[in-house]
Enzyme design. Structure first.
Site, PDB file in Angstrom:
ATOM      1  CB  SER A  72      44.913  40.437  32.331  1.00 33.94           C
ATOM      2  OG  SER A  72      45.125  41.087  31.097  1.00 33.94           O
ATOM      3  CG  HIS A  84      44.236  45.941  37.616  1.00 31.28           C
ATOM      4  ND1 HIS A  84      45.485  45.780  37.070  1.00 31.28           N
ATOM      5  CD2 HIS A  84      43.354  45.517  36.670  1.00 31.28           C
ATOM      6  CE1 HIS A  84      45.370  45.292  35.843  1.00 31.28           C
ATOM      7  NE2 HIS A  84      44.086  45.118  35.581  1.00 31.28           N
ATOM      8  CB  VAL A 130      17.877  43.189  24.220  1.00 30.20           C
ATOM      9  CG1 VAL A 130      17.034  44.459  24.141  1.00 30.20           C
ATOM     10  CG2 VAL A 130      17.764  42.558  25.608  1.00 30.20           C
ATOM     11  NE  ARG A 171      41.794  45.284  26.406  1.00 30.41           N
ATOM     12  CZ  ARG A 171      43.068  45.631  26.190  1.00 30.41           C
ATOM     13  NH1 ARG A 171      43.674  46.426  27.039  1.00 30.41           N
ATOM     14  NH2 ARG A 171      43.712  45.194  25.131  1.00 30.41           N
ATOM     15  CB  CYS A 200      46.050  18.066  30.135  1.00 33.41           C
ATOM     16  SG  CYS A 200      46.533  17.415  28.519  1.00 33.41           S
TER      17      CYS A 200
END
Length: 478
Positions: free
Chosen positions: A47, A51, A174, A312, A401
């Site tokens: 996002s 925070h 790994v 997440r 753009c």
């Protein structure tokens, strides 16, 4: 076999923040990353919020590190030259009966030490944000919240660490970790490495890395979040990040401006098994559209230019797993939201831990600052003209753009840890992130990559590995 004092596994925002902190000291450090660039996992699809820190349980790692990270971010953005804006956030209460839940969030924020928190009434909220839902009853206002570019933040940490002597090894997955006489032996797909100390910052794979060395097993669930990104024409629909009251799976679907002027809505929250499951779904994106409309009215959803999903790293204990879990093995696992906000503080914490444990001495020549690429859109006409006079490539527009020039793309490729793919260029310059989503500029960006990297067009990829764009081209044309 290469020998290091510290090996960091993972080149996301957490791993690179740690690398930058460790580069302050006289020790040999490297970062192992399974992908072709930094910022290729959770750090590239989130996002982009810094925070305030009112949501996490008081005393938890999430609370402590979020609040500290928020305190650090503004000065870091200036030192390392990445975009950050402290625009504040609102948590909406849409039902009078839920007001006590909003008050509990305020009380938690006060306990966590957040400054400036206020509960606003309906009229005060509508003055600040006229486009929020007509149902709004009250809101929690957090002026210390902000927005950032996660790509530039991660790249800035990595470039500064590299400048200060940290080695980065990409496409290096790994496979095995075991003890040996020198500490740890790490076997990868590209050879073996020795380290006195390992720092595990492997995102959704941090449990896999941890479980290679510890009998106390971790389990991380990938929690998928889907988003929609809107064109810059919609960027002023709200001026602050708009949340609803958090639920079981997090902070819910938000609506937020971005530092680059777009509008972002999302994410969903669905637990999945596939650690590579970043596909979007019809149901998920429909949920994003419906849920965002509950908090903000008249979102111009016809201006959606792309959608994406990120994962997440949710650990079963619902908190960050931070610290030395085995001798000479340090975990930074379960770094889900507010992980981006906490990254500077995690870097500081792990840097201090390693420094004290191994009695590391500070460098006298540590370089604390880094200069990003020229921001042509932020320059005056005179400044741009002078830059173009010095280097005409800055006058050749490649991405119409986003108004990205050939000079910026060349800079992105030639910089420390420079871009090697279309996505690498996109993350550094925004070429391809605009309304046409690289429909026009990608062939020209590929040509520049091929020329600068001295590769054929067939070797240029979207994101490394086998993600080639073209095959069997006509040599008479290219």
């Amino acid at each position: 076999m290469e020998n290091y004092d510290v090996i960091i596994i993972g080149a996301g925002v957490t791993g690179t923040a740690i690398a930058r902190e460790l580069s302050r000291y006289q020790c040999k450090v490297c970062v192992l990353e399974r992908e072709e660039d930094v910022c290729c996992g959770t750090s590239k699809a989130n996002s982009a919020i810094i925070h305030a820190g009112y949501d996490a349980e008081p005393g938890s790692w999430k609370a402590r590190l979020n609040v500290r990270g928020n305190e650090m971010i503004e000065s870091l953005s200036k030192e390392l030259d990445f975009p950050f804006k402290r625009d504040g956030s609102l948590v909406l209460c849409l039902d009078k009966n839920a007001y006590q839940d909003l008050k509990k969030l305020y009380d938690r924020g006060i306990e966590n030490g957040i400054k400036g928190l206020q509960i606003l009434n309906r009229d005060e909220v509508l003055v600040m944000e006229p486009n929020v839902s007509d149902k709004v009853y009250a809101a929690l206002y957090a002026p210390t919240a902000g927005i950032v570019c996660p790509f530039h933040m991660t790249i800035a940490f990595a470039e500064n660490a590299y400048t200060n002597g940290v080695s980065f090894h990409f496409n290096t997955e790994v496979k095995q970790i075991e003890r040996d006489a020198k500490g740890w032996k790490i076997t990868t797909g590209r050879g073996e490495y020795n380290a006195k100390c390992i720092v595990n910052a492997a995102g959704v794979y941090a449990d896999k890395i941890h479980n290679m060395v510890s009998e106390k097993k971790l389990h991380i669930t990938p929690r998928k979040g889907e988003y929609c990104l809107l064109d810059k024409s919609a960027g002023n629909h709200v001026r602050r990040t708009i949340f609803t009251l958090p639920g079981k799976f997090g902070k819910g679907v938000l609506v937020t401006p971005t530092v680059h002027g777009n509008l972002l809505i999302g994410p969903t929250a669905v637990d999945i098994e596939n650690k590579e499951g970043v596909n979007t779904t019809r149901d998920g994106l429909q949920q994003v559209l419906e849920k965002s409309a509950e908090s903000v009215k008249n979102i111009p959803t016809r201006q959606v230019i792309t959608s994406f999903a990120g994962l997440r790293a949710h650990e079963d204990g619902d908190d960050f797993v931070i610290g030395e879990t085995e001798n000479d093995f340090i975990d930074c696992a379960g770094i889900e939201s507010p992980g981006l906000s906490s990254a500077p503080a995690i870097g500081e914490m792990i840097g201090n831990l390693v420094q004290k444990k191994y009695d590391l001495k500070e460098k006298t020549d540590f370089i604390s600052t880094r200069t990003g690429m020229p921001d042509l859109n932020g320059m005056t006409i005179q400044e741009r003209n002078e830059l173009i006079r010095q280097n005409p490539a800055y006058g050749n527009i490649i991405c119409r753009c986003e108004m990205v020039t050939e000079g910026e793309i060349i800079d992105a490729i030639r910089r420390p840890l420079g871009a090697k793919s279309l996505d690498g260029v996109k993350r550094r310059t925004r070429a391809g992130m605009g309304r046409c989503q690289s429909g026009f500029c990608s062939p020209k960006v590929m040509e520049i990559l091929a020329r600068e990297l001295e590769k054929s067009m067939e070797e240029i990829t979207k994101s490394g590995g086998n993600s080639r764009i073209i095959e069997g081209i006509n040599k008479d044309v290219f």
